[in-house]
Motif scaffolding. Structure first.
Motif, short mmCIF file in Angstrom:
data_model
loop_
_atom_site.label_atom_id
_atom_site.label_comp_id
_atom_site.label_asym_id
_atom_site.label_seq_id
_atom_site.Cartn_x
_atom_site.Cartn_y
_atom_site.Cartn_z
N GLU A 30 1.11 -0.90 -0.14
CA GLU A 30 0.07 0.15 -0.04
C GLU A 30 1.20 1.11 0.16
O GLU A 30 1.71 1.51 0.94
N VAL A 102 -0.42 -7.96 3.06
CA VAL A 102 -0.70 -6.60 3.20
C VAL A 102 0.37 -5.72 3.56
O VAL A 102 0.70 -6.40 5.17
N LEU A 123 -6.27 2.14 -6.56
CA LEU A 123 -7.81 0.88 -6.76
C LEU A 123 -8.75 1.15 -7.33
O LEU A 123 -9.00 0.08 -7.88
N TYR A 141 -9.17 -8.29 -1.00
CA TYR A 141 -8.41 -7.81 -0.64
C TYR A 141 -9.21 -6.53 -0.42
O TYR A 141 -9.24 -5.35 0.56
N LEU A 142 -9.50 -5.93 -1.67
CA LEU A 142 -10.82 -4.32 -1.78
C LEU A 142 -11.93 -4.83 -0.61
O LEU A 142 -12.48 -3.65 0.03
N ARG A 145 -10.75 -4.28 2.62
CA ARG A 145 -10.54 -3.12 3.26
C ARG A 145 -11.47 -2.61 3.36
O ARG A 145 -12.45 -1.54 4.26
N GLU A 146 -13.43 -2.56 1.96
CA GLU A 146 -14.26 -2.58 2.85
C GLU A 146 -15.04 -2.47 3.80
O GLU A 146 -15.30 -2.29 4.85
N SER A 148 -13.04 -3.49 6.42
CA SER A 148 -12.43 -2.90 7.61
C SER A 148 -12.40 -1.41 7.74
O SER A 148 -12.84 -0.78 9.02
N SER A 149 -13.07 -0.70 6.73
CA SER A 149 -13.39 0.88 7.15
C SER A 149 -14.72 1.40 7.56
O SER A 149 -15.43 1.95 7.59
#
Length: 150
Positions: A30, A102, A123, A141-142, A145-146, A148-149
């Protein structure tokens, strides 16, 4: 001699040959502008996550840090496990199992070793064609991330 057996050099007896998947690592690095991808110098050619084979006696984490440095000239830190990918068809050369991390990086990215080129991709603008199963990995991974946020 059959392909599923070896001949003992000492006594000449046939011994069963065991075939096992080969361990590899891939790293999603990242950066502020997106993630680092390399353009492979060797077959199969195309864009891919940095990564490679784990050396005998090496931990997965050490292999990830080494491969990242060798291919991108970046020192990675804060390794977080994304997952393991084991589809026997994921690599056309042989059956591999990849442990995917990551990571964050420091340094100036530059293609080296097995990388013919390197780029940082936003991204929302990743290449449509990626080597191996790296599209699936990046889709995971995407989603990660969704979650996690949220």
């Amino acid at each position: 001699m059959s392909f599923d057996h070896l001949t003992c050099p000492r006594c000449g007896a046939e011994v069963k040959r065991y075939r096992n998947p080969v361990p590899t690592v891939d790293i999603i690095i990242e950066t502020a502008g997106g993630i680092v991808l390399i353009e492979r110098k060797n077959e199969p050619r195309g864009w891919a996550l940095p990564g490679g084979f784990v050396d005998y006696g090496e931990t997965l984490e050490a292999a990830a840090m080494r491969e990242a440095l060798e291919e991108t000239s970046l020192h990675v830190t804060n390794l977080r496990l994304l997952g393991c990918y084991s589809d026997p068809a994921r690599d056309p050369r042989q059956h591999t199992i990849s442990t995917v991390y990551v990571a964050e990086a420091s340094g100036v990215p530059a293609a080296a070793d097995d990388a013919a080129n390197l780029a940082v991709f936003p991204l929302n603008d990743l290449p449509s064609e990626l080597c191996f199963d790296h599209r699936r990995i990046l889709d995971d991974y995407l989603r990660f991330r969704e979650r996690s946020s949220a």
